[in-house]
Design an enzyme around this catalytic site. Structure first.
Site, PDB file in Angstrom:
ATOM      1  N   LYS A  32       0.894  -1.164   0.174  1.00 56.56           N
ATOM      2  CA  LYS A  32       0.070   0.041  -0.011  1.00 56.56           C
ATOM      3  C   LYS A  32       0.813   1.160  -0.044  1.00 56.56           C
ATOM      4  O   LYS A  32       1.695   1.443   0.876  1.00 56.56           O
ATOM      5  CB  LYS A  32      -0.882   0.167   1.193  1.00 56.56           C
ATOM      6  CG  LYS A  32      -1.890   1.199   1.236  1.00 56.56           C
ATOM      7  CD  LYS A  32      -3.037   1.079   2.322  1.00 56.56           C
ATOM      8  CE  LYS A  32      -2.330   1.414   3.747  1.00 56.56           C
ATOM      9  NZ  LYS A  32      -2.457   3.142   3.841  1.00 56.56           N
ATOM     10  N   ASP A  59      -3.392   4.198  -2.146  1.00 56.32           N
ATOM     11  CA  ASP A  59      -4.370   4.721  -1.027  1.00 56.32           C
ATOM     12  C   ASP A  59      -4.498   6.169  -0.866  1.00 56.32           C
ATOM     13  O   ASP A  59      -3.970   6.607   0.126  1.00 56.32           O
ATOM     14  CB  ASP A  59      -3.955   4.131   0.224  1.00 56.32           C
ATOM     15  CG  ASP A  59      -5.165   4.470   1.335  1.00 56.32           C
ATOM     16  OD1 ASP A  59      -6.183   4.755   1.008  1.00 56.32           O
ATOM     17  OD2 ASP A  59      -4.731   4.029   2.581  1.00 56.32           O
ATOM     18  N   LEU A  60      -5.036   6.795  -1.817  1.00 58.98           N
ATOM     19  CA  LEU A  60      -5.208   8.426  -2.014  1.00 58.98           C
ATOM     20  C   LEU A  60      -6.469   8.889  -1.609  1.00 58.98           C
ATOM     21  O   LEU A  60      -6.671  10.139  -1.522  1.00 58.98           O
ATOM     22  CB  LEU A  60      -4.668   8.684  -3.369  1.00 58.98           C
ATOM     23  CG  LEU A  60      -3.213   8.381  -3.803  1.00 58.98           C
ATOM     24  CD1 LEU A  60      -2.805   9.161  -4.962  1.00 58.98           C
ATOM     25  CD2 LEU A  60      -2.184   9.015  -2.512  1.00 58.98           C
ATOM     26  N   LYS A  61      -7.304   7.979  -1.439  1.00 58.21           N
ATOM     27  CA  LYS A  61      -8.906   8.363  -0.805  1.00 58.21           C
ATOM     28  C   LYS A  61      -9.238   9.536  -1.831  1.00 58.21           C
ATOM     29  O   LYS A  61      -9.498  10.679  -1.153  1.00 58.21           O
ATOM     30  CB  LYS A  61      -9.050   8.531   0.395  1.00 58.21           C
ATOM     31  CG  LYS A  61      -8.359   7.397   1.589  1.00 58.21           C
ATOM     32  CD  LYS A  61      -8.399   7.717   2.816  1.00 58.21           C
ATOM     33  CE  LYS A  61      -8.377   6.615   3.717  1.00 58.21           C
ATOM     34  NZ  LYS A  61      -6.674   6.387   3.813  1.00 58.21           N
ATOM     35  N   PHE A  62      -9.635   9.375  -3.044  1.00 58.47           N
ATOM     36  CA  PHE A  62     -10.180  10.483  -3.900  1.00 58.47           C
ATOM     37  C   PHE A  62     -11.609  10.935  -3.356  1.00 58.47           C
ATOM     38  O   PHE A  62     -12.453   9.893  -3.050  1.00 58.47           O
ATOM     39  CB  PHE A  62     -10.178  10.214  -5.382  1.00 58.47           C
ATOM     40  CG  PHE A  62      -8.792   9.599  -5.921  1.00 58.47           C
ATOM     41  CD1 PHE A  62      -7.604  10.353  -5.919  1.00 58.47           C
ATOM     42  CD2 PHE A  62      -8.740   8.639  -6.782  1.00 58.47           C
ATOM     43  CE1 PHE A  62      -6.569   9.941  -6.380  1.00 58.47           C
ATOM     44  CE2 PHE A  62      -7.535   8.153  -7.306  1.00 58.47           C
ATOM     45  CZ  PHE A  62      -6.448   9.012  -7.092  1.00 58.47           C
ATOM     46  N   ASP A  64     -13.864  13.962  -4.786  1.00 55.29           N
ATOM     47  CA  ASP A  64     -14.151  15.318  -5.644  1.00 55.29           C
ATOM     48  C   ASP A  64     -15.348  15.219  -6.445  1.00 55.29           C
ATOM     49  O   ASP A  64     -15.984  14.164  -6.357  1.00 55.29           O
ATOM     50  CB  ASP A  64     -12.682  15.522  -6.330  1.00 55.29           C
ATOM     51  CG  ASP A  64     -12.263  16.976  -6.611  1.00 55.29           C
ATOM     52  OD1 ASP A  64     -13.443  17.583  -6.967  1.00 55.29           O
ATOM     53  OD2 ASP A  64     -11.181  17.447  -6.620  1.00 55.29           O
ATOM     54  N   PRO A  66     -17.516  14.074  -9.646  1.00 48.61           N
ATOM     55  CA  PRO A  66     -17.376  12.850 -10.532  1.00 48.61           C
ATOM     56  C   PRO A  66     -16.476  12.899 -11.513  1.00 48.61           C
ATOM     57  O   PRO A  66     -15.583  12.189 -11.714  1.00 48.61           O
ATOM     58  CB  PRO A  66     -18.762  12.527 -10.836  1.00 48.61           C
ATOM     59  CG  PRO A  66     -19.561  13.131  -9.874  1.00 48.61           C
ATOM     60  CD  PRO A  66     -18.779  14.551  -9.556  1.00 48.61           C
ATOM     61  N   THR A  68     -13.403  14.755 -11.987  1.00 52.58           N
ATOM     62  CA  THR A  68     -12.318  14.704 -11.463  1.00 52.58           C
ATOM     63  C   THR A  68     -11.849  13.654 -10.717  1.00 52.58           C
ATOM     64  O   THR A  68     -10.677  13.111 -11.167  1.00 52.58           O
ATOM     65  CB  THR A  68     -11.965  15.948 -10.582  1.00 52.58           C
ATOM     66  OG1 THR A  68     -12.459  17.120 -11.083  1.00 52.58           O
ATOM     67  CG2 THR A  68     -10.831  16.194  -9.916  1.00 52.58           C
ATOM     68  N   THR A 123     -11.839   5.901  10.817  1.00 53.66           N
ATOM     69  CA  THR A 123     -11.888   5.363  12.071  1.00 53.66           C
ATOM     70  C   THR A 123     -11.429   6.656  13.179  1.00 53.66           C
ATOM     71  O   THR A 123     -11.434   6.314  14.433  1.00 53.66           O
ATOM     72  CB  THR A 123     -11.075   4.280  12.335  1.00 53.66           C
ATOM     73  OG1 THR A 123      -9.627   4.424  11.606  1.00 53.66           O
ATOM     74  CG2 THR A 123     -11.759   3.062  11.811  1.00 53.66           C
ATOM     75  N   GLN A 193      -3.451   2.092  17.389  1.00 50.93           N
ATOM     76  CA  GLN A 193      -4.563   1.441  17.179  1.00 50.93           C
ATOM     77  C   GLN A 193      -5.402   0.715  18.246  1.00 50.93           C
ATOM     78  O   GLN A 193      -4.699   0.108  19.080  1.00 50.93           O
ATOM     79  CB  GLN A 193      -4.200  -0.065  16.209  1.00 50.93           C
ATOM     80  CG  GLN A 193      -3.465   0.562  14.755  1.00 50.93           C
ATOM     81  CD  GLN A 193      -4.480   1.061  13.699  1.00 50.93           C
ATOM     82  OE1 GLN A 193      -5.821   1.453  13.914  1.00 50.93           O
ATOM     83  NE2 GLN A 193      -4.100   0.943  12.486  1.00 50.93           N
ATOM     84  N   ARG A 214       2.997  -1.352  10.966  1.00 54.33           N
ATOM     85  CA  ARG A 214       4.022  -1.323  11.708  1.00 54.33           C
ATOM     86  C   ARG A 214       4.425  -2.900  12.070  1.00 54.33           C
ATOM     87  O   ARG A 214       5.547  -3.087  12.279  1.00 54.33           O
ATOM     88  CB  ARG A 214       3.626  -0.387  12.888  1.00 54.33           C
ATOM     89  CG  ARG A 214       3.734   1.125  12.627  1.00 54.33           C
ATOM     90  CD  ARG A 214       3.094   1.930  13.586  1.00 54.33           C
ATOM     91  NE  ARG A 214       1.766   1.947  13.364  1.00 54.33           N
ATOM     92  CZ  ARG A 214       0.689   2.605  14.245  1.00 54.33           C
ATOM     93  NH1 ARG A 214       1.163   3.425  15.043  1.00 54.33           N
ATOM     94  NH2 ARG A 214      -0.540   2.593  13.730  1.00 54.33           N
TER      95      ARG A 214
HETATM   96  O1  C5P Z   1       0.794   0.497  11.124  1.00 57.50           O
HETATM   97  P1  C5P Z   1      -0.465  -0.166  11.049  1.00 57.50           P
HETATM   98  O2  C5P Z   1      -0.449  -1.689  10.754  1.00 57.50           O
HETATM   99  O3  C5P Z   1      -1.560   0.555  12.016  1.00 57.50           O
HETATM  100  O4  C5P Z   1      -1.041   0.546   9.683  1.00 57.50           O
HETATM  101  C1  C5P Z   1      -2.120   0.591   9.145  1.00 57.50           C
HETATM  102  C2  C5P Z   1      -2.545   1.153   7.889  1.00 57.50           C
HETATM  103  O5  C5P Z   1      -3.710   1.246   7.450  1.00 57.50           O
HETATM  104  C3  C5P Z   1      -1.959   2.728   7.730  1.00 57.50           C
HETATM  105  O6  C5P Z   1      -1.403   2.986   6.567  1.00 57.50           O
HETATM  106  C4  C5P Z   1      -3.084   3.260   8.118  1.00 57.50           C
HETATM  107  O7  C5P Z   1      -3.167   4.757   7.637  1.00 57.50           O
HETATM  108  C5  C5P Z   1      -3.979   2.518   7.655  1.00 57.50           C
HETATM  109  N1  C5P Z   1      -5.483   2.629   7.868  1.00 57.50           N
HETATM  110  C6  C5P Z   1      -5.758   2.428   9.448  1.00 57.50           C
HETATM  111  N2  C5P Z   1      -7.110   2.649   9.690  1.00 57.50           N
HETATM  112  C7  C5P Z   1      -7.991   3.126   8.678  1.00 57.50           C
HETATM  113  C8  C5P Z   1      -7.852   3.222   7.586  1.00 57.50           C
HETATM  114  C9  C5P Z   1      -6.565   2.980   6.941  1.00 57.50           C
HETATM  115  O8  C5P Z   1      -5.078   2.156  10.204  1.00 57.50           O
HETATM  116  N3  C5P Z   1      -9.224   3.163   9.437  1.00 57.50           N
END
Ligand code: C5P
Length: 237
Positions: A32, A59-62, A64, A66, A68, A123, A193, A214
């Protein structure tokens, strides 16, 4: 069996990210690339990563208008990524435009369309943050509403938290791909998390793909960590 682990390359520089990707690639399914790395290193980084043979989740989460979003998706398809994200809150016309652009651009290029994934409620949002926006204040209901909107607009996958897998599976079509971050094995130091599941539990609950950052890239031995996490995920099926 497909390896469902997607490694989040949440690293600031291309060389370190490519080095990690090359080392763990034999043990995972995809990588990702998020905003930090993309803004720093650009499409050239994605081309270099694709050049190693890896599958890429952009993962740029567009979000805008439609037209674009459709053009941004077309550019992502030309970069040859396998997954990308859009915000469901962009509405059904935007979601439909994203999916149609993925399909038509890929067809023109003669390659499979990438999986366009809808992001429901971030989240990081709680009920108070949702209330500030002026609409639904119940997060579960808003996630469900956006998931239905996306499914109705032809979107074939969603990003969801581990605890959303079971409730979403209860009403979504079985073909909907669920991509789930927040995966922890218990071996890691605690971090930000809060609501997590183990790899095996998440797959059993119905996840299609697990995004792991991580626990792999910050591990003492990322290769061993990737192997162990993939084995946990695939052992459950
Ligand atoms: O390091 P970790 O395992 O927590 O990374 C989780 C990845 O998933 C990160 O890139 C984080 O931005 C992404 N993410 C998340 N929770 C979300 C959406 C995306 O942890 N709800």
């Amino acid at each position: 069996m497909r390896n469902p682990i997607i490694v989040a390359l949440d690293l600031p520089a291309a060389d370190a990210a490519l080095d990690l990707a090359r080392r763990v690639a034999p043990h995972v399914g995809a990588f990702k690339v998020g905003k930090e790395l993309f803004v720093a290193e650009g499409p050239d980084f994605v081309r270099r990563l694709r050049g190693t043979g890896a599958s890429v989740f952009l993962d740029l989460k567009f979000h805008d208008i439609p037209n674009t979003v459709a053009k941004a998706v077309a550019s992502a398809v030309r970069l040859d990524v396998q997954m990308l994200t859009v915000h469901c809150s962009g509405g059904s016309a935007m979601l439909r435009a994203a999916e149609e652009s993925a399909q038509s651009t890929a067809a023109t290029l003669g390659r499979p369309a990438p999986l366009v994934l809808g992001v429901t409620v971030l989240t990081s949002m709680d009920a108070a943050a949702l209330a500030e926006l002026g609409g639904e204040t119940d997060i579960t209901r808003q996630v469900e509403r956006l998931a239905r909107l996306a499914a109705g607009a032809g979107i074939r996958g969603l990003v969801c938290s581990p605890l959303e897998i079971t409730p979403l599976r209860a009403f979504l079509p079985g073909s909907m791909q669920l991509v789930t971050p927040g995966i922890r094995t218990g071996a890691e130091k605690s971090d930000d998390q809060k609501r997590t599941l183990g790899p095996s539990e998440a797959m059993t609950a119905g996840a299609s793909w697990l995004v792991v950052g991580r626990p792999i890239y910050a591990a003492k031995d990322p290769v061993e960590a990737a192997k162990a996490i993939a084995a946990m995920a695939m052992g459950s099926r």
